[in-house]
Design a protein around this motif. Sequence first.
Motif, PDB file in Angstrom:
ATOM      1  N   ASP A 127       0.885  -1.158   0.000  1.00  0.00           N
ATOM      2  CA  ASP A 127       0.000   0.000   0.000  1.00  0.00           C
ATOM      3  C   ASP A 127       0.928   1.215   0.000  1.00  0.00           C
ATOM      4  O   ASP A 127       1.522   1.563   1.041  1.00  0.00           O
ATOM      5  CB  ASP A 127      -0.893   0.022   1.248  1.00  0.00           C
ATOM      6  CG  ASP A 127      -1.971  -1.048   1.225  1.00  0.00           C
ATOM      7  OD1 ASP A 127      -2.158  -1.695   0.183  1.00  0.00           O
ATOM      8  OD2 ASP A 127      -2.629  -1.240   2.265  1.00  0.00           O
ATOM      9  N   SER A 170      -2.292  -0.754  -3.651  1.00  0.00           N
ATOM     10  CA  SER A 170      -3.102   0.455  -3.473  1.00  0.00           C
ATOM     11  C   SER A 170      -2.209   1.650  -3.205  1.00  0.00           C
ATOM     12  O   SER A 170      -1.010   1.508  -2.939  1.00  0.00           O
ATOM     13  CB  SER A 170      -4.075   0.288  -2.296  1.00  0.00           C
ATOM     14  OG  SER A 170      -3.421   0.530  -1.058  1.00  0.00           O
ATOM     15  N   LYS A 183      -5.777   0.059  -6.248  1.00  0.00           N
ATOM     16  CA  LYS A 183      -6.910   0.522  -5.453  1.00  0.00           C
ATOM     17  C   LYS A 183      -6.549   1.806  -4.714  1.00  0.00           C
ATOM     18  O   LYS A 183      -5.374   2.162  -4.579  1.00  0.00           O
ATOM     19  CB  LYS A 183      -7.319  -0.542  -4.438  1.00  0.00           C
ATOM     20  CG  LYS A 183      -7.578  -1.913  -5.029  1.00  0.00           C
ATOM     21  CD  LYS A 183      -8.763  -1.913  -5.963  1.00  0.00           C
ATOM     22  CE  LYS A 183      -9.065  -3.316  -6.463  1.00  0.00           C
ATOM     23  NZ  LYS A 183     -10.183  -3.314  -7.452  1.00  0.00           N
TER      24      LYS A 183
END
Length: 227
Positions: A12, A39, A60
């Motif tokens: 992430d 993400s 994402k």
Amino acid sequence: MKQPVDFQKFFDHTLLKPDATREEILKLCRDAAQYDFASVCVNGCHVRFAVDKLKDTSVKVAAVTGFPLGAMSTKTKSFETKNALENGASEIDTVINIGALKDGRFDYIQQELIILSTLCHRNRAILKVILETGLLTEKEIRTACILAERSGADFVKTSTGFNGPGATVEAVKLMKRVTGPSMKIKASGGIRTLEDARAMIEAGADRLGCSASVAIMEEYLQESPVS
């Protein structure tokens, strides 16, 4: 660019500092798209912009809520979560109410997390619960994991990176022992090298929250080139 098959999807790619500019968020998104990270993780005001920049990618957008203290009211966290979802976030990283945990107000915490997980799941999003493990005892970490699991959350996450120590191998291992296969683990805070990343994955982490994602990936690609 040479790419590994799976390693990049642990990340992430994160930018949560309060003075983050639009240009920095744009670079975050471009880097995430280039490396095909899982993400980007941003503050709520940047969600719509990030979603727009990543709309043609598999990356994402995760938004933090109740961040970084976790001490907001349930109503405030709910509104913030709903707003982020409406703006296109597909993952929510929310901070548990740490004081309530230490008070033993477990019903309060569980009801709050049920509300947030329900909001997320109705919008086909996932909920990650940030425990801030550096401020908790081992018993409190265990209890927080159980409450998050019972609430229907998808992940438990070590840290915000803003309060106390960040992720540790010991905390990740403990969280994994408590949750088993029922939840995923996100390690976040202080993960700056490939060695750090591998240690967290070996301990049981399914995601890594990093601002140093690009540097770690470059270290990985230099070590393990893909032909």
